[in-house]
Design an enzyme around this catalytic site. Structure first.
Site, PDB file in Angstrom:
ATOM      1  CG  PHE A 127     -20.737   9.687   2.648  1.00 32.62           C
ATOM      2  CD1 PHE A 127     -20.965  11.012   2.329  1.00 32.62           C
ATOM      3  CD2 PHE A 127     -19.682   9.382   3.496  1.00 32.62           C
ATOM      4  CE1 PHE A 127     -20.149  12.025   2.823  1.00 32.62           C
ATOM      5  CE2 PHE A 127     -18.860  10.379   3.992  1.00 32.62           C
ATOM      6  CZ  PHE A 127     -19.093  11.710   3.659  1.00 32.62           C
TER       7      PHE A 127
ATOM      8  CG  ASP B  21      -2.151  -0.778   1.120  1.00 30.67           C
ATOM      9  OD1 ASP B  21      -2.174  -1.695   0.282  1.00 30.67           O
ATOM     10  OD2 ASP B  21      -3.118  -0.504   1.864  1.00 30.67           O
TER      11      ASP B  21
END
Length: 397
Positions: A283, A147
């Site tokens: 969200f 990552d």
């Protein structure tokens, strides 16, 4: 060739089997509750999901169940394990040691273990997954994809903190950044989609999910990113605070009678839009509450959007301009009203949004700026598994 992509967490494991020639996903799924009671989700391309409840004392049993499912005579994606040519492993933290993906050796594993202090929740789990695959597939080449690797091109001025230099020398305290596999994939895909030369471009990638980060990609190389030593720095996220005044930690610790672990738990798991809104880190729930007039949800969405816009503005300055902005990940790909809010702050860059296209764009590649916009703004779905597959093929194909 067929590449098995493994993303190993502390009590879970996600996997995909990808044919690298067609880039088709042959099968995918996850193992949950490893070390507790165990649950395998398996889905061959074109078939319904299968769920198997079975004990998974360790990751080795979990991976064995994945392999058994992949070669199942009725629903398997391959006839035998001999058809799995390589395994690509997500590794969260490579520190300064790894600026690119690598073929996994004992030396590589030892170097990853040296980074465990920097990612105590993730790196040990990643290594357990590697070890389990090695035990079950001893002759199959394994690749580690980090990552942090994409961000290793950041200059010193971007990664050093204003702390005593000895902390960097002794403990390697610096900005590392995360989501690098996604930022790399999306910047390349955006350049291709927009017909740009990646090696002569200024692209800002906004990876907006439950974890969220922004990166500045100059001529295909990362020159800055919002996450830091850990994924806690930067944007306001689902449950993470993002940037705060460090003195807040001492203030809250005294008021709430918390130790350092207690404060870190608040910052990592009880903050962000979930903590601000009292509604959710999702969200979809926040948007519903926002539309119902929930004042805390409105504040959380406004703070989130404002912080993203500030970082985009900062990275336009860092690169002395910007050619394209690419939105990706769960929120970036699917939440059009947040994209519009962010872009509303950036009119000074000459950005103009096509509201109709933006409103209808969900999880697909799309140009959401107008033809006369000075900066191209697009949505590019991320695909970290495919990126790991490509990296694996590059090294062992």
């Amino acid at each position: 060739m067929n590449v098995l992509v493994i993303n190993c967490g502390s009590s879970s494991l996600k996997y995909q089997l990808i044919n690298s020639d067609s880039e088709e996903v042959l099968a995918k799924g996850l193992c949950e509750r490893i070390g507790i009671d165990g649950r395998l989700v398996y889905q061959k391309e074109g078939l319904d999901k299968e769920i198997t409840e079975a004990p998974m004392p360790t990751h080795k049993e979990a991976i064995q169940m994945v392999l058994d499912a992949l070669v199942n005579p009725k629903t398997g994606a391959v006839k035998s394990l001999a058809e799995i040519d390589a395994v690509g492993h997500r590794v969260v933290h490579g520190g300064e040691k790894f600026s690119d993906s690598v073929v996994i050796t004992e030396e590589v594993i030892a170097q990853v273990e040296e980074c465990n202090d920097l990612a105590p929740l993730h790196n040990p789990a990643n290594i357990i997954g590697i070890r389990a695959c090695q035990a079950l597939m001893p002759n199959v080449p394994m690749v580690g994809v980090f990552d942090t690797a994409f961000h290793q091109t950041m200059p010193e001025k971007a990664y050093l903190y204003g702390l005593p230099y000895e902390y960097y020398e002794k403990y390697k305290v610096r900005r590392y950044g995360f989501h690098g596999t996604s930022h790399s994939f999306v910047s390349k895909e955006a350049a291709s989609y927009l017909g740009m030369d990646l090696n002569n471009s200024k692209i800002i990638v906004a990876h907006l999910g439950n974890g969220a980060s922004v990166s500045a990609v100059l001529n295909g190389k990362c020159v800055d990113t919002s996450m830091g030593l850990t994924p806690l720095e930067g944007l306001v996220m689902g449950t993470r605070s993002g940037d705060i005044d460090p003195s807040i930690m001492e203030f809250i610790a005294k008021k709430e009678n918390l130790d350092i672990d207690g404060v870190m738990n608040v910052l990592n798991k009880k903050s962000g839009v979930a903590g601000m809104s009292g509604v959710s880190s999702d969200f979809r729930d926040l948007e519903a509450a926002y539309n119902e007039g929930n004042e805390r949800a409105i504040a959380a969405v406004e703070v989130f959007s404002y912080r993203v816009a500030k970082y985009i503005g900062a990275y336009a300055a860092a690169m002395n301009g910007v050619d394209a902005i690419a939105f990706t990940a769960g929120i970036g790909e699917n939440t059009s009203f947040v994209r519009e809010k962010i872009m509303a702050y950036l009119g000074y860059l000459g950005i103009k949004i096509d509201r109709v296209t933006n409103d209808k764009t969900r999880g697909v590649e799309a140009l959401i700026s107008t033809a006369d916009s000075s900066v191209k703004v697009c949505v590019i779905p991320t695909n970290e598994e495919l990126a790991i597959c490509r990296e694996t093929v590059k090294l062992v194909g």
